[in-house]
Design a protein around this motif. Structure first.
Motif, PDB file in Angstrom:
ATOM      1  N   ALA A  17       0.917  -1.505  -0.256  1.00  0.00           N
ATOM      2  CA  ALA A  17      -0.157  -0.279  -0.228  1.00  0.00           C
ATOM      3  C   ALA A  17       0.704   1.159  -0.109  1.00  0.00           C
ATOM      4  O   ALA A  17       0.266   2.251  -0.751  1.00  0.00           O
ATOM      5  CB  ALA A  17      -0.886   0.249   0.996  1.00  0.00           C
ATOM      6  N   ARG A  18       1.861   1.402   0.951  1.00  0.00           N
ATOM      7  CA  ARG A  18       2.550   2.000   1.123  1.00  0.00           C
ATOM      8  C   ARG A  18       3.588   2.634  -1.052  1.00  0.00           C
ATOM      9  O   ARG A  18       3.989   3.697  -1.347  1.00  0.00           O
ATOM     10  CB  ARG A  18       4.212   2.271   1.538  1.00  0.00           C
ATOM     11  CG  ARG A  18       3.507   2.977   3.604  1.00  0.00           C
ATOM     12  CD  ARG A  18       4.960   2.778   4.142  1.00  0.00           C
ATOM     13  NE  ARG A  18       5.326   0.888   4.282  1.00  0.00           N
ATOM     14  CZ  ARG A  18       4.654  -0.005   5.214  1.00  0.00           C
ATOM     15  NH1 ARG A  18       3.977   0.138   6.277  1.00  0.00           N
ATOM     16  NH2 ARG A  18       5.845  -0.498   4.905  1.00  0.00           N
ATOM     17  N   ARG A  19       4.377   1.702  -1.525  1.00  0.00           N
ATOM     18  CA  ARG A  19       4.841   1.607  -2.964  1.00  0.00           C
ATOM     19  C   ARG A  19       3.653   2.026  -3.283  1.00  0.00           C
ATOM     20  O   ARG A  19       4.243   2.929  -4.176  1.00  0.00           O
ATOM     21  CB  ARG A  19       5.567   0.378  -3.042  1.00  0.00           C
ATOM     22  CG  ARG A  19       6.809  -0.420  -1.526  1.00  0.00           C
ATOM     23  CD  ARG A  19       7.381   0.537  -1.637  1.00  0.00           C
ATOM     24  NE  ARG A  19       8.327   1.715  -3.056  1.00  0.00           N
ATOM     25  CZ  ARG A  19       8.451   2.315  -3.205  1.00  0.00           C
ATOM     26  NH1 ARG A  19       8.612   3.724  -2.274  1.00  0.00           N
ATOM     27  NH2 ARG A  19       9.579   2.630  -4.764  1.00  0.00           N
ATOM     28  N   PHE A  20       2.225   0.992  -3.810  1.00  0.00           N
ATOM     29  CA  PHE A  20       1.589   1.826  -4.280  1.00  0.00           C
ATOM     30  C   PHE A  20       1.219   3.437  -4.953  1.00  0.00           C
ATOM     31  O   PHE A  20       1.173   3.610  -5.340  1.00  0.00           O
ATOM     32  CB  PHE A  20      -0.026   1.099  -4.353  1.00  0.00           C
ATOM     33  CG  PHE A  20      -0.216  -0.716  -4.396  1.00  0.00           C
ATOM     34  CD1 PHE A  20       1.506  -1.309  -5.414  1.00  0.00           C
ATOM     35  CD2 PHE A  20      -0.663  -1.386  -4.433  1.00  0.00           C
ATOM     36  CE1 PHE A  20       1.197  -2.151  -5.582  1.00  0.00           C
ATOM     37  CE2 PHE A  20       0.055  -2.565  -4.818  1.00  0.00           C
ATOM     38  CZ  PHE A  20       0.584  -3.400  -5.815  1.00  0.00           C
ATOM     39  N   SER A  21       1.281   3.516  -3.291  1.00  0.00           N
ATOM     40  CA  SER A  21       0.442   5.406  -3.045  1.00  0.00           C
ATOM     41  C   SER A  21       2.044   6.010  -3.258  1.00  0.00           C
ATOM     42  O   SER A  21       1.528   7.260  -3.913  1.00  0.00           O
ATOM     43  CB  SER A  21       0.343   4.986  -1.721  1.00  0.00           C
ATOM     44  OG  SER A  21       1.017   5.748  -0.672  1.00  0.00           O
ATOM     45  N   VAL A  22       2.922   5.370  -3.848  1.00  0.00           N
ATOM     46  CA  VAL A  22       3.969   6.556  -3.669  1.00  0.00           C
ATOM     47  C   VAL A  22       4.020   6.563  -5.519  1.00  0.00           C
ATOM     48  O   VAL A  22       4.135   7.037  -5.538  1.00  0.00           O
ATOM     49  CB  VAL A  22       5.203   6.217  -2.746  1.00  0.00           C
ATOM     50  CG1 VAL A  22       6.849   6.716  -3.755  1.00  0.00           C
ATOM     51  CG2 VAL A  22       5.643   6.442  -1.870  1.00  0.00           C
ATOM     52  N   THR A  23       4.749   5.313  -6.370  1.00  0.00           N
ATOM     53  CA  THR A  23       5.104   4.935  -7.025  1.00  0.00           C
ATOM     54  C   THR A  23       4.044   4.578  -8.183  1.00  0.00           C
ATOM     55  O   THR A  23       4.235   3.694  -9.516  1.00  0.00           O
ATOM     56  CB  THR A  23       6.012   4.299  -7.595  1.00  0.00           C
ATOM     57  OG1 THR A  23       6.344   3.011  -6.723  1.00  0.00           O
ATOM     58  CG2 THR A  23       7.359   5.257  -6.758  1.00  0.00           C
ATOM     59  N   GLY A  24       2.661   4.374  -7.612  1.00  0.00           N
ATOM     60  CA  GLY A  24       1.230   3.244  -8.441  1.00  0.00           C
ATOM     61  C   GLY A  24       1.920   2.153  -8.148  1.00  0.00           C
ATOM     62  O   GLY A  24       2.832   1.270  -8.601  1.00  0.00           O
ATOM     63  N   PHE A  25       0.859   1.327  -9.022  1.00  0.00           N
ATOM     64  CA  PHE A  25       0.422   0.145  -8.831  1.00  0.00           C
ATOM     65  C   PHE A  25       1.628  -0.449  -9.903  1.00  0.00           C
ATOM     66  O   PHE A  25       2.412  -1.349 -10.067  1.00  0.00           O
ATOM     67  CB  PHE A  25      -0.900  -0.810  -9.223  1.00  0.00           C
ATOM     68  CG  PHE A  25      -1.189  -1.748  -9.900  1.00  0.00           C
ATOM     69  CD1 PHE A  25      -0.548  -2.996  -8.276  1.00  0.00           C
ATOM     70  CD2 PHE A  25      -1.106  -2.614 -10.903  1.00  0.00           C
ATOM     71  CE1 PHE A  25      -0.458  -4.400  -9.082  1.00  0.00           C
ATOM     72  CE2 PHE A  25      -1.308  -3.684 -11.045  1.00  0.00           C
ATOM     73  CZ  PHE A  25      -1.189  -5.128 -10.133  1.00  0.00           C
ATOM     74  N   LYS A  26       1.323  -0.463 -10.956  1.00  0.00           N
ATOM     75  CA  LYS A  26       2.744  -0.308 -12.689  1.00  0.00           C
ATOM     76  C   LYS A  26       3.986   0.253 -12.255  1.00  0.00           C
ATOM     77  O   LYS A  26       4.149  -0.474 -12.629  1.00  0.00           O
ATOM     78  CB  LYS A  26       1.876   0.453 -13.800  1.00  0.00           C
ATOM     79  CG  LYS A  26       1.249  -0.372 -14.816  1.00  0.00           C
ATOM     80  CD  LYS A  26       1.040   0.298 -16.171  1.00  0.00           C
ATOM     81  CE  LYS A  26       1.828   1.886 -16.480  1.00  0.00           C
ATOM     82  NZ  LYS A  26       1.160   2.910 -17.798  1.00  0.00           N
ATOM     83  N   GLY A  27       4.684   0.669 -11.522  1.00  0.00           N
ATOM     84  CA  GLY A  27       5.635   1.650 -10.808  1.00  0.00           C
ATOM     85  C   GLY A  27       6.795   0.472  -9.519  1.00  0.00           C
ATOM     86  O   GLY A  27       7.359   1.308  -9.929  1.00  0.00           O
ATOM     87  N   THR A  28       5.083  -0.371  -9.291  1.00  0.00           N
ATOM     88  CA  THR A  28       5.714  -0.884  -7.766  1.00  0.00           C
ATOM     89  C   THR A  28       6.150  -2.251  -9.007  1.00  0.00           C
ATOM     90  O   THR A  28       5.041  -3.114  -8.914  1.00  0.00           O
ATOM     91  CB  THR A  28       4.420  -0.737  -6.967  1.00  0.00           C
ATOM     92  OG1 THR A  28       4.323   0.819  -6.212  1.00  0.00           O
ATOM     93  CG2 THR A  28       5.360  -1.609  -5.947  1.00  0.00           C
ATOM     94  N   SER A  29       7.135  -2.612  -8.364  1.00  0.00           N
ATOM     95  CA  SER A  29       7.909  -4.399  -8.782  1.00  0.00           C
ATOM     96  C   SER A  29       7.751  -5.186  -7.190  1.00  0.00           C
ATOM     97  O   SER A  29       7.406  -4.764  -5.998  1.00  0.00           O
ATOM     98  CB  SER A  29       8.875  -4.429  -9.103  1.00  0.00           C
ATOM     99  OG  SER A  29      10.218  -3.863  -8.520  1.00  0.00           O
ATOM    100  N   LEU A  30       7.297  -6.316  -7.384  1.00  0.00           N
ATOM    101  CA  LEU A  30       7.332  -7.454  -5.926  1.00  0.00           C
ATOM    102  C   LEU A  30       8.932  -7.191  -5.250  1.00  0.00           C
ATOM    103  O   LEU A  30       8.468  -6.641  -4.058  1.00  0.00           O
ATOM    104  CB  LEU A  30       6.989  -9.048  -6.413  1.00  0.00           C
ATOM    105  CG  LEU A  30       6.246  -8.976  -7.400  1.00  0.00           C
ATOM    106  CD1 LEU A  30       5.757 -10.473  -7.485  1.00  0.00           C
ATOM    107  CD2 LEU A  30       4.837  -9.091  -6.264  1.00  0.00           C
ATOM    108  N   GLN A  31      10.298  -6.695  -6.214  1.00  0.00           N
ATOM    109  CA  GLN A  31      10.601  -6.295  -5.371  1.00  0.00           C
ATOM    110  C   GLN A  31      11.222  -5.338  -4.610  1.00  0.00           C
ATOM    111  O   GLN A  31      11.869  -5.157  -3.336  1.00  0.00           O
ATOM    112  CB  GLN A  31      12.509  -6.543  -6.719  1.00  0.00           C
ATOM    113  CG  GLN A  31      13.314  -6.603  -5.869  1.00  0.00           C
ATOM    114  CD  GLN A  31      14.284  -7.502  -5.001  1.00  0.00           C
ATOM    115  OE1 GLN A  31      13.851  -8.458  -5.405  1.00  0.00           O
ATOM    116  NE2 GLN A  31      14.164  -6.928  -3.926  1.00  0.00           N
ATOM    117  N   ASP A  32       9.965  -4.388  -5.153  1.00  0.00           N
ATOM    118  CA  ASP A  32      10.199  -2.914  -4.099  1.00  0.00           C
ATOM    119  C   ASP A  32       9.856  -3.682  -3.714  1.00  0.00           C
ATOM    120  O   ASP A  32       9.186  -2.289  -1.954  1.00  0.00           O
ATOM    121  CB  ASP A  32       9.301  -1.602  -5.270  1.00  0.00           C
ATOM    122  CG  ASP A  32      10.513  -1.270  -6.343  1.00  0.00           C
ATOM    123  OD1 ASP A  32      11.287  -1.502  -6.607  1.00  0.00           O
ATOM    124  OD2 ASP A  32       9.274  -0.849  -7.214  1.00  0.00           O
TER     125      ASP A  32
END
Length: 182
Positions: A17-32
């Motif tokens: 949720a934190r990563r999606f809010s910062v970089t979006g769903f597309k912009g977030t990888s499983l590694q992130d």
């Protein structure tokens, strides 16, 4: 030294949720997400089949609430439908503002995901209720603007307390739909 496996789904969901809010769903990888949790990508995959499964689980409560709203609005017509749609949609939007924020910019593309397929139909029925079931063009355009505006306001004013944001959104939505403030 091996990284620890996250203890619960909750850690991964919170990190996602934190990563999606910062970089979006597309912009977030499983590694992130794994990096945010402090584990390996394999550990994340131990808990979730893929990134879409994480998003689906994050969004499940909001989707259930939208389904319940759809059921409440179904039998209503005219001003009763519009009034209930305004107050209930705003309550749902404020309650799930984090989820709306996550999806706001990527919603059209995300609606292509199988888990989100029902959202489109329910949103169309919500727009119909906000229009008071009217077929007039102005009555059909205003609800679309209200829904987009509520989503944008929830994303922009995410830190505003619920008891301030909710009433403000109801007032503005009611005015935008051409009806007196409740």
């Amino acid at each position: 030294m091996a990284r620890p496996i996250p203890e619960t789904h909750a850690e991964i969901l919170a990190a996602a949720a934190r990563r999606f809010s910062v970089t979006g769903f597309k912009g977030t990888s499983l590694q992130d997400i794994a990096r945010e949790v402090g584990c390996s990508k394999a550990a994340v995959l131990y808990h979730f089949a893929n990134k879409e499964a994480i998003l689906t689980e994050l969004m499940a409560p909001a989707i259930s609430a939208l389904e319940a709203l759809d059921a409440r609005l179904a039998p209503l017509t005219g001003d009763a439908a519009r009034s209930a749609a305004i107050t209930d949609f705003v309550e749902l939007a404020v309650r799930f503002r984090r989820e709306i924020s996550l999806l706001h910019s990527e919603l059209p593309e995300l609606l292509q995901q199988p888990a989100f397929e029902p959202i489109q139909r329910r949103t169309e029925r919500l727009l119909d209720a906000l229009a008071g079931r009217s077929e007039q063009p102005a009555d059909r355009i205003a609800p679309l603007m209200v829904c987009a505006g509520v989503a944008a306001a929830c994303a922009e004013f995410g830190e505003l307390p619920d008891d301030e944001l909710g009433p403000a959104l109801v007032t503005v939505a009611t005015r935008a739909l051409g009806h007196p403030t409740p």
